[in-house]
Design a protein around this motif. Structure first.
Motif, PDB file in Angstrom:
ATOM      1  N   ASN A   1     -47.911  32.157 -31.088  1.00  0.00           N
ATOM      2  CA  ASN A   1     -48.454  31.856 -29.798  1.00  0.00           C
ATOM      3  C   ASN A   1     -50.181  32.235 -30.066  1.00  0.00           C
ATOM      4  O   ASN A   1     -50.720  31.280 -29.485  1.00  0.00           O
ATOM      5  CB  ASN A   1     -48.005  32.693 -28.774  1.00  0.00           C
ATOM      6  CG  ASN A   1     -46.597  32.538 -28.108  1.00  0.00           C
ATOM      7  OD1 ASN A   1     -46.147  31.394 -28.139  1.00  0.00           O
ATOM      8  ND2 ASN A   1     -45.963  33.644 -27.827  1.00  0.00           N
ATOM      9  N   ARG A   2     -50.315  33.044 -31.017  1.00  0.00           N
ATOM     10  CA  ARG A   2     -51.809  33.224 -31.340  1.00  0.00           C
ATOM     11  C   ARG A   2     -52.589  32.036 -31.715  1.00  0.00           C
ATOM     12  O   ARG A   2     -53.333  31.623 -31.406  1.00  0.00           O
ATOM     13  CB  ARG A   2     -51.922  34.183 -32.299  1.00  0.00           C
ATOM     14  CG  ARG A   2     -53.298  34.637 -32.697  1.00  0.00           C
ATOM     15  CD  ARG A   2     -53.136  35.895 -33.620  1.00  0.00           C
ATOM     16  NE  ARG A   2     -52.268  35.873 -34.597  1.00  0.00           N
ATOM     17  CZ  ARG A   2     -52.519  35.019 -35.857  1.00  0.00           C
ATOM     18  NH1 ARG A   2     -53.570  34.748 -36.357  1.00  0.00           N
ATOM     19  NH2 ARG A   2     -51.456  35.327 -36.911  1.00  0.00           N
TER      20      ARG A   2
ATOM     21  N   PHE B   1     -51.113  28.955 -31.750  1.00  0.00           N
ATOM     22  CA  PHE B   1     -50.818  27.477 -30.903  1.00  0.00           C
ATOM     23  C   PHE B   1     -52.011  27.066 -30.217  1.00  0.00           C
ATOM     24  O   PHE B   1     -52.425  25.906 -30.331  1.00  0.00           O
ATOM     25  CB  PHE B   1     -49.704  27.745 -29.973  1.00  0.00           C
ATOM     26  CG  PHE B   1     -49.496  26.555 -29.095  1.00  0.00           C
ATOM     27  CD1 PHE B   1     -48.794  25.516 -29.705  1.00  0.00           C
ATOM     28  CD2 PHE B   1     -49.867  26.351 -27.841  1.00  0.00           C
ATOM     29  CE1 PHE B   1     -48.559  24.261 -29.030  1.00  0.00           C
ATOM     30  CE2 PHE B   1     -49.564  25.392 -27.107  1.00  0.00           C
ATOM     31  CZ  PHE B   1     -48.902  24.322 -27.629  1.00  0.00           C
ATOM     32  N   SER B   2     -52.974  27.931 -29.575  1.00  0.00           N
ATOM     33  CA  SER B   2     -53.948  27.382 -28.826  1.00  0.00           C
ATOM     34  C   SER B   2     -55.218  26.781 -29.500  1.00  0.00           C
ATOM     35  O   SER B   2     -55.823  25.908 -29.337  1.00  0.00           O
ATOM     36  CB  SER B   2     -54.516  28.503 -27.731  1.00  0.00           C
ATOM     37  OG  SER B   2     -54.881  29.732 -28.552  1.00  0.00           O
ATOM     38  N   LYS B   3     -55.190  27.360 -30.824  1.00  0.00           N
ATOM     39  CA  LYS B   3     -56.163  26.769 -31.758  1.00  0.00           C
ATOM     40  C   LYS B   3     -56.050  25.491 -32.373  1.00  0.00           C
ATOM     41  O   LYS B   3     -57.007  24.767 -32.407  1.00  0.00           O
ATOM     42  CB  LYS B   3     -56.493  27.877 -32.924  1.00  0.00           C
ATOM     43  CG  LYS B   3     -57.628  27.519 -33.865  1.00  0.00           C
ATOM     44  CD  LYS B   3     -57.658  28.696 -34.846  1.00  0.00           C
ATOM     45  CE  LYS B   3     -58.936  28.470 -35.857  1.00  0.00           C
ATOM     46  NZ  LYS B   3     -58.993  29.503 -36.860  1.00  0.00           N
ATOM     47  N   TYR B   4     -54.723  25.245 -32.641  1.00  0.00           N
ATOM     48  CA  TYR B   4     -54.421  23.709 -33.000  1.00  0.00           C
ATOM     49  C   TYR B   4     -53.447  23.322 -32.135  1.00  0.00           C
ATOM     50  O   TYR B   4     -52.586  22.526 -32.810  1.00  0.00           O
ATOM     51  CB  TYR B   4     -53.620  24.065 -34.373  1.00  0.00           C
ATOM     52  CG  TYR B   4     -54.551  24.903 -35.338  1.00  0.00           C
ATOM     53  CD1 TYR B   4     -55.789  24.126 -35.809  1.00  0.00           C
ATOM     54  CD2 TYR B   4     -54.361  26.056 -35.975  1.00  0.00           C
ATOM     55  CE1 TYR B   4     -56.665  24.907 -36.761  1.00  0.00           C
ATOM     56  CE2 TYR B   4     -55.208  26.769 -37.033  1.00  0.00           C
ATOM     57  CZ  TYR B   4     -56.288  26.119 -37.501  1.00  0.00           C
ATOM     58  OH  TYR B   4     -57.015  26.980 -38.347  1.00  0.00           O
ATOM     59  N   GLN B   5     -53.624  23.254 -30.916  1.00  0.00           N
ATOM     60  CA  GLN B   5     -52.605  22.722 -29.919  1.00  0.00           C
ATOM     61  C   GLN B   5     -52.427  21.027 -30.193  1.00  0.00           C
ATOM     62  O   GLN B   5     -51.320  20.529 -30.185  1.00  0.00           O
ATOM     63  CB  GLN B   5     -52.953  22.911 -28.415  1.00  0.00           C
ATOM     64  CG  GLN B   5     -52.084  22.624 -27.211  1.00  0.00           C
ATOM     65  CD  GLN B   5     -52.463  23.131 -26.020  1.00  0.00           C
ATOM     66  OE1 GLN B   5     -53.407  23.976 -25.935  1.00  0.00           O
ATOM     67  NE2 GLN B   5     -51.579  22.661 -25.038  1.00  0.00           N
TER      68      GLN B   5
ATOM     69  N   ASN C   1     -48.927  19.506 -31.182  1.00  0.00           N
ATOM     70  CA  ASN C   1     -48.222  18.765 -30.175  1.00  0.00           C
ATOM     71  C   ASN C   1     -47.954  17.374 -30.736  1.00  0.00           C
ATOM     72  O   ASN C   1     -46.999  16.632 -30.423  1.00  0.00           O
ATOM     73  CB  ASN C   1     -49.058  18.573 -28.943  1.00  0.00           C
ATOM     74  CG  ASN C   1     -48.910  19.983 -28.116  1.00  0.00           C
ATOM     75  OD1 ASN C   1     -47.999  20.631 -28.198  1.00  0.00           O
ATOM     76  ND2 ASN C   1     -49.847  19.981 -27.141  1.00  0.00           N
TER      77      ASN C   1
END
Length: 258
Positions: A47-48, A50-54, A58
Protein backbone atom coordinates in the motif's frame (compact mmCIF):
# COMPACT_ATOMS: atom_id res chain seq x y z
CA UNK A 1 -2.19 -12.51 -0.70
CA UNK A 2 -2.92 -16.22 -0.54
CA UNK A 3 -0.38 -18.48 1.15
CA UNK A 4 -0.21 -20.63 -2.00
CA UNK A 5 0.89 -17.64 -4.08
CA UNK A 6 3.45 -16.60 -1.46
CA UNK A 7 4.91 -20.12 -1.47
CA UNK A 8 5.05 -20.09 -5.27
CA UNK A 9 6.80 -16.71 -5.30
CA UNK A 10 9.25 -17.95 -2.68
CA UNK A 11 10.13 -20.85 -4.99
CA UNK A 12 10.60 -18.42 -7.86
CA UNK A 13 12.86 -16.25 -5.71
CA UNK A 14 14.96 -19.36 -5.00
CA UNK A 15 15.00 -20.06 -8.77
CA UNK A 16 13.29 -23.44 -8.40
CA UNK A 17 10.90 -22.82 -11.32
CA UNK A 18 12.60 -22.86 -14.72
CA UNK A 19 12.79 -19.53 -16.60
CA UNK A 20 10.76 -17.73 -13.91
CA UNK A 21 12.31 -15.10 -11.68
CA UNK A 22 11.60 -11.99 -9.63
CA UNK A 23 12.47 -8.40 -10.53
CA UNK A 24 12.58 -5.82 -7.76
CA UNK A 25 12.29 -2.06 -8.11
CA UNK A 26 10.15 0.22 -10.26
CA UNK A 27 12.84 1.19 -12.78
CA UNK A 28 13.84 -2.40 -13.61
CA UNK A 29 10.21 -3.55 -13.73
CA UNK A 30 9.24 -0.72 -16.06
CA UNK A 31 12.12 -1.66 -18.37
CA UNK A 32 11.25 -5.36 -18.21
CA UNK A 33 7.61 -4.85 -19.16
CA UNK A 34 8.68 -3.13 -22.39
CA UNK A 35 10.44 -6.32 -23.45
CA UNK A 36 8.68 -8.83 -25.69
CA UNK A 37 10.83 -11.57 -24.18
CA UNK A 38 9.16 -11.50 -20.76
CA UNK A 39 5.69 -12.53 -19.61
CA UNK A 40 4.39 -10.82 -16.47
CA UNK A 41 2.82 -13.29 -14.04
CA UNK A 42 2.21 -11.13 -10.96
CA UNK A 43 2.94 -7.62 -9.75
CA UNK A 44 3.40 -7.55 -5.99
CA UNK A 45 3.01 -4.16 -4.29
CA UNK A 46 2.54 -2.68 -0.85
CA UNK A 47 0.00 0.00 0.00
CA UNK A 48 2.93 2.30 0.73
CA UNK A 49 4.16 2.17 -2.86
CA UNK A 50 0.77 2.07 -4.62
CA UNK A 51 0.07 5.80 -4.38
CA UNK A 52 3.50 6.64 -5.80
CA UNK A 53 3.09 4.51 -8.94
CA UNK A 54 -0.70 4.31 -9.12
CA UNK A 55 -0.94 5.22 -12.80
CA UNK A 56 1.61 2.61 -13.82
CA UNK A 57 0.15 -0.10 -11.59
CA UNK A 58 -3.43 0.49 -12.73
CA UNK A 59 -2.31 -0.04 -16.31
CA UNK A 60 -1.17 -3.59 -15.56
CA UNK A 61 -4.57 -5.22 -15.08
CA UNK A 62 -6.23 -6.05 -11.78
CA UNK A 63 -5.94 -9.82 -12.21
CA UNK A 64 -2.13 -9.60 -12.00
CA UNK A 65 -1.83 -7.15 -9.11
CA UNK A 66 -1.50 -8.42 -5.55
CA UNK A 67 -1.19 -6.26 -2.45
CA UNK A 68 1.02 -7.56 0.34
CA UNK A 69 2.07 -6.48 3.80
CA UNK A 70 5.49 -5.01 4.52
CA UNK A 71 6.31 -8.27 6.32
CA UNK A 72 5.58 -10.39 3.24
CA UNK A 73 7.42 -8.09 0.84
CA UNK A 74 10.52 -8.58 3.00
CA UNK A 75 10.26 -12.34 2.44
CA UNK A 76 10.41 -11.80 -1.32
CA UNK A 77 12.88 -8.93 -1.41
CA UNK A 78 16.58 -9.29 -2.21
CA UNK A 79 17.50 -6.20 -0.17
CA UNK A 80 17.42 -5.14 3.47
CA UNK A 81 15.19 -2.19 2.60
CA UNK A 82 12.54 -3.43 0.12
CA UNK A 83 11.31 -0.97 -2.49
CA UNK A 84 7.75 -2.24 -2.13
CA UNK A 85 7.24 -3.44 -5.70
CA UNK A 86 8.26 -6.81 -7.17
CA UNK A 87 7.33 -8.49 -10.45
CA UNK A 88 7.17 -12.21 -11.09
CA UNK A 89 8.02 -12.90 -14.74
CA UNK A 90 8.74 -15.78 -17.10
CA UNK A 91 11.36 -15.57 -19.82
CA UNK A 92 10.28 -16.77 -23.26
CA UNK A 93 13.05 -19.17 -24.22
CA UNK A 94 14.92 -18.69 -27.48
CA UNK A 95 16.62 -21.24 -29.71
CA UNK A 96 19.67 -21.03 -31.92
CA UNK A 97 17.53 -21.21 -35.05
CA UNK A 98 15.33 -18.32 -33.87
CA UNK A 99 18.14 -15.74 -33.62
CA UNK A 100 17.43 -12.64 -35.70
CA UNK A 101 20.78 -11.48 -37.06
CA UNK A 102 20.51 -7.82 -38.03
CA UNK A 103 24.02 -7.16 -39.39
CA UNK A 104 27.14 -9.31 -39.50
CA UNK A 105 26.32 -12.09 -36.98
CA UNK A 106 27.84 -11.77 -33.51
CA UNK A 107 27.31 -14.17 -30.60
CA UNK A 108 28.67 -13.93 -27.07
CA UNK A 109 29.26 -17.33 -25.47
CA UNK A 110 29.40 -17.53 -21.68
CA UNK A 111 31.57 -20.53 -20.85
CA UNK A 112 31.41 -21.07 -17.10
CA UNK A 113 31.57 -17.47 -15.82
CA UNK A 114 30.74 -17.76 -12.13
CA UNK A 115 30.57 -14.18 -10.85
CA UNK A 116 27.11 -12.56 -11.25
CA UNK A 117 28.63 -9.08 -11.39
CA UNK A 118 30.90 -10.05 -14.28
CA UNK A 119 28.07 -11.71 -16.17
CA UNK A 120 25.71 -8.78 -15.65
CA UNK A 121 28.34 -6.29 -16.81
CA UNK A 122 29.02 -8.37 -19.92
CA UNK A 123 25.32 -8.55 -20.75
CA UNK A 124 25.06 -4.77 -20.51
CA UNK A 125 28.09 -4.34 -22.76
CA UNK A 126 26.83 -6.97 -25.20
CA UNK A 127 23.50 -5.21 -25.64
CA UNK A 128 25.19 -1.83 -26.12
CA UNK A 129 27.67 -3.07 -28.73
CA UNK A 130 25.34 -5.08 -30.94
CA UNK A 131 25.60 -8.72 -29.85
CA UNK A 132 22.76 -10.68 -31.46
CA UNK A 133 22.34 -13.34 -28.75
CA UNK A 134 23.83 -14.59 -25.52
CA UNK A 135 24.75 -18.28 -25.34
CA UNK A 136 24.94 -19.79 -21.84
CA UNK A 137 27.00 -22.98 -21.50
CA UNK A 138 26.97 -25.43 -18.55
CA UNK A 139 28.44 -24.41 -15.18
CA UNK A 140 27.80 -20.70 -15.75
CA UNK A 141 26.15 -18.71 -12.96
CA UNK A 142 22.39 -18.15 -12.93
CA UNK A 143 21.66 -15.56 -15.60
CA UNK A 144 18.30 -14.70 -13.99
CA UNK A 145 19.65 -14.04 -10.49
CA UNK A 146 18.98 -10.66 -8.91
CA UNK A 147 22.69 -9.73 -8.94
CA UNK A 148 22.99 -10.42 -12.68
CA UNK A 149 19.79 -8.49 -13.43
CA UNK A 150 20.98 -5.45 -11.48
CA UNK A 151 24.49 -5.52 -12.94
CA UNK A 152 23.02 -5.70 -16.45
CA UNK A 153 20.91 -2.57 -15.73
CA UNK A 154 17.99 -4.14 -17.60
CA UNK A 155 19.95 -5.11 -20.73
CA UNK A 156 19.19 -8.73 -19.87
CA UNK A 157 15.57 -8.15 -20.88
CA UNK A 158 16.48 -7.15 -24.44
CA UNK A 159 18.87 -9.93 -25.51
CA UNK A 160 17.93 -13.40 -26.72
CA UNK A 161 19.32 -15.89 -24.19
CA UNK A 162 19.95 -19.46 -25.27
CA UNK A 163 21.03 -22.32 -23.03
CA UNK A 164 23.22 -24.84 -24.88
CA UNK A 165 25.44 -27.83 -24.39
CA UNK A 166 28.93 -27.91 -25.88
CA UNK A 167 28.11 -30.27 -28.74
CA UNK A 168 25.06 -28.25 -29.78
CA UNK A 169 26.80 -24.88 -29.98
CA UNK A 170 29.96 -26.24 -31.63
CA UNK A 171 27.89 -27.98 -34.31
CA UNK A 172 25.87 -24.79 -34.87
CA UNK A 173 28.98 -22.62 -35.24
CA UNK A 174 30.56 -25.03 -37.71
CA UNK A 175 27.37 -25.44 -39.75
CA UNK A 176 26.66 -21.69 -39.95
CA UNK A 177 30.24 -20.68 -40.74
CA UNK A 178 31.06 -18.81 -37.52
CA UNK A 179 34.59 -18.18 -36.34
CA UNK A 180 34.84 -19.19 -32.68
CA UNK A 181 37.23 -16.74 -31.04
CA UNK A 182 38.82 -17.00 -27.61
CA UNK A 183 41.21 -14.73 -25.75
CA UNK A 184 44.58 -15.79 -24.38
CA UNK A 185 46.96 -13.79 -22.14
CA UNK A 186 49.80 -13.94 -24.68
CA UNK A 187 50.89 -15.20 -28.10
CA UNK A 188 47.51 -14.54 -29.74
CA UNK A 189 46.75 -12.08 -32.51
CA UNK A 190 46.51 -8.56 -31.08
CA UNK A 191 42.86 -7.53 -31.26
CA UNK A 192 43.65 -4.27 -33.11
CA UNK A 193 45.14 -6.30 -35.98
CA UNK A 194 42.24 -8.71 -36.35
CA UNK A 195 39.49 -8.22 -38.94
CA UNK A 196 36.15 -8.69 -37.15
CA UNK A 197 33.96 -8.31 -40.24
CA UNK A 198 32.87 -11.96 -40.42
CA UNK A 199 30.29 -14.04 -38.51
CA UNK A 200 31.84 -14.33 -35.03
CA UNK A 201 31.30 -16.09 -31.73
CA UNK A 202 33.29 -14.62 -28.84
CA UNK A 203 33.79 -17.18 -26.06
CA UNK A 204 34.59 -15.92 -22.56
CA UNK A 205 35.57 -18.43 -19.89
CA UNK A 206 35.60 -18.94 -16.15
CA UNK A 207 37.43 -16.37 -14.03
CA UNK A 208 39.96 -18.90 -12.69
CA UNK A 209 39.79 -21.97 -14.96
CA UNK A 210 39.51 -20.09 -18.24
CA UNK A 211 37.98 -21.55 -21.40
CA UNK A 212 36.63 -25.12 -21.23
CA UNK A 213 38.41 -27.82 -23.21
CA UNK A 214 35.58 -28.32 -25.77
CA UNK A 215 35.46 -24.60 -26.62
CA UNK A 216 39.25 -24.33 -26.58
CA UNK A 217 39.57 -27.21 -29.04
CA UNK A 218 36.89 -25.78 -31.33
CA UNK A 219 38.35 -22.26 -31.43
CA UNK A 220 39.47 -20.93 -34.79
CA UNK A 221 41.34 -17.82 -33.65
CA UNK A 222 43.04 -16.79 -30.42
CA UNK A 223 43.30 -13.12 -29.58
CA UNK A 224 45.39 -11.22 -27.07
CA UNK A 225 44.72 -7.80 -25.55
CA UNK A 226 48.08 -6.04 -25.08
CA UNK A 227 48.50 -4.78 -21.51
CA UNK A 228 51.07 -2.85 -19.51
CA UNK A 229 51.85 -3.10 -15.82
CA UNK A 230 52.30 -5.86 -13.29
CA UNK A 231 48.94 -7.60 -13.72
CA UNK A 232 49.17 -10.69 -15.89
CA UNK A 233 45.58 -10.56 -17.17
CA UNK A 234 42.36 -8.56 -17.26
CA UNK A 235 39.07 -9.22 -15.48
CA UNK A 236 36.82 -11.23 -17.82
CA UNK A 237 34.17 -8.49 -17.95
CA UNK A 238 36.79 -5.88 -18.84
CA UNK A 239 38.42 -8.09 -21.47
CA UNK A 240 35.05 -8.92 -23.02
CA UNK A 241 34.07 -5.25 -23.10
CA UNK A 242 37.29 -4.26 -24.87
CA UNK A 243 36.79 -6.91 -27.54
CA UNK A 244 33.12 -6.06 -28.11
CA UNK A 245 33.99 -2.37 -28.39
CA UNK A 246 36.67 -3.11 -30.98
CA UNK A 247 34.20 -5.22 -32.99
CA UNK A 248 31.57 -2.46 -32.91
CA UNK A 249 34.19 0.11 -33.93
CA UNK A 250 35.37 -1.93 -36.91
CA UNK A 251 31.79 -2.58 -37.98
CA UNK A 252 30.89 1.13 -37.75
CA UNK A 253 28.15 0.49 -35.20
CA UNK A 254 29.16 3.23 -32.75
CA UNK A 255 27.36 6.52 -32.32
CA UNK A 256 27.10 9.16 -29.62
CA UNK A 257 23.74 9.51 -27.90
CA UNK A 258 20.52 7.81 -28.97
Amino acid sequence: MKNSLLKNLTKIKARKIENSFLIEGFSLIETALKSKRLLLNHLIVTNRIFSKYQGFINGIGNEKIFFVTEENIKKLSFTKTPQGIIASVTYNSSTLDSIDFKTIPLLLIIDGISDPGNLGSLIRTAEVFGVDALIILPDSCDVFSDKVIRASAGSLFHLPIIFCGYDEIIKYLNTKGFYNIITVPSDGCEIWRFNFNSPLAITLGNESRGISKPMMNSSVYRLTIPIKGNADSLNVAVAGSIILYEIAKQRNLLKCGK
